[in-house]
Design a protein around this motif. Structure first.
Motif, short mmCIF file in Angstrom:
data_model
loop_
_atom_site.label_atom_id
_atom_site.label_comp_id
_atom_site.label_asym_id
_atom_site.label_seq_id
_atom_site.Cartn_x
_atom_site.Cartn_y
_atom_site.Cartn_z
N UNK A 182 52.39 36.28 42.43
CA UNK A 182 51.67 36.80 41.27
C UNK A 182 50.31 36.13 41.10
N UNK A 183 50.16 34.92 41.59
CA UNK A 183 48.84 34.28 41.61
C UNK A 183 47.90 35.10 42.49
N UNK A 184 48.41 35.55 43.63
CA UNK A 184 47.63 36.41 44.51
C UNK A 184 47.28 37.73 43.84
N UNK A 185 48.21 38.27 43.08
CA UNK A 185 47.94 39.52 42.36
C UNK A 185 46.83 39.31 41.33
N UNK A 186 46.83 38.15 40.65
CA UNK A 186 45.76 37.87 39.69
C UNK A 186 44.42 37.75 40.41
N UNK A 187 44.42 37.20 41.61
CA UNK A 187 43.18 37.10 42.39
C UNK A 187 42.66 38.50 42.75
N UNK A 246 41.14 39.95 39.64
CA UNK A 246 39.81 39.38 39.39
C UNK A 246 38.77 40.02 40.30
N UNK A 247 39.13 40.24 41.57
CA UNK A 247 38.21 40.89 42.50
C UNK A 247 37.93 42.32 42.08
N UNK A 248 38.97 43.03 41.62
CA UNK A 248 38.77 44.41 41.15
C UNK A 248 37.82 44.44 39.97
N UNK A 249 37.97 43.50 39.05
CA UNK A 249 37.07 43.45 37.90
C UNK A 249 35.65 43.08 38.32
N UNK A 250 35.55 42.12 39.20
CA UNK A 250 34.23 41.66 39.64
C UNK A 250 33.46 42.78 40.32
N UNK A 251 34.14 43.58 41.13
CA UNK A 251 33.49 44.64 41.90
C UNK A 251 33.63 46.02 41.27
N UNK A 266 43.65 45.31 35.09
CA UNK A 266 42.37 45.52 34.41
C UNK A 266 42.42 44.91 33.01
N UNK A 267 41.34 44.28 32.61
CA UNK A 267 41.27 43.72 31.27
C UNK A 267 41.08 44.85 30.27
N UNK A 268 41.54 44.61 29.04
CA UNK A 268 41.40 45.61 27.98
C UNK A 268 39.95 45.74 27.53
N UNK A 269 39.67 46.86 26.88
CA UNK A 269 38.35 47.08 26.29
C UNK A 269 38.52 47.28 24.79
#
Length: 108
Positions: A15-20, A23-28, A70-73
Motif C-alpha cells: 500500500x506504500x507503493x500504491x500511495x507512491x 502521488x505520481x498520478x496527482x503530480x502528473x 485522487x485527493x478530494x476537491x
C-alpha cells in the motif's frame, strides 16, 4: 525489488507503493495512473491482500467523486480546509475496513 508475501510488513509495503503511484498520478495529472490504481487495488483485494488505513484515499469519494488515489476537491457545502479527503470519505473507509459496510465501487 522482490517482496515476499509472507513477510510481516508486505501488506504495508504494497500500500506504500500504491500511495507512491497516487502521488505520481496527482503530480502528473495522469488519469491512466488513477485507473491503474483501481485495477491494482481490485486485483489485490481479490488475492486477499488486506487494505491498510489510508484515510479513504483508495476509495472513490461519495462527495466529490474523486477517484481512488485522487485527493478530494472543494465542493459547495463540503470545504476541505487543510484535509486531503472529505470526512465522509474517511468515515466510509473506516466502515469498509471494519466490515461494517462493503467496499464501494469500483473496489467491490
Amino acid at each position: 525489488m522482490r517482496i515476499d508475501v509472507d513477510e510481516p510488513d508486505a501488506r504495508e509495503r504494497f500500500w506504500e507503493g500504491m500511495r507512491e503511484v497516487a502521488n505520481a498520478a496527482a503530480r502528473h495529472q495522469d488519469q491512466a495512473l488513477y485507473q491503474a490504481i483501481v485495477k491494482i487495488g481490485k486485483a489485490a483485494l481479490a488475492q486477499g491482500i488486506e487494505v491498510v488505513p489510508s484515510g479513504g484515499l483508495f476509495l472513490q469519494c461519495p462527495i466529490c467523486a474523486a477517484l481512488p488515489g485522487q485527493r478530494c476537491i472543494n465542493v459547495a457545502g463540503h470545504p476541505l480546509e487543510d484535509r486531503a479527503c472529505h470526512p465522509e470519505r474517511v468515515e466510509l473507509a473506516a466502515k469498509a475496513l471494519s466490515g461494517e459496510v462493503p467496499f464501494p465501487p469500483p473496489l467491490q
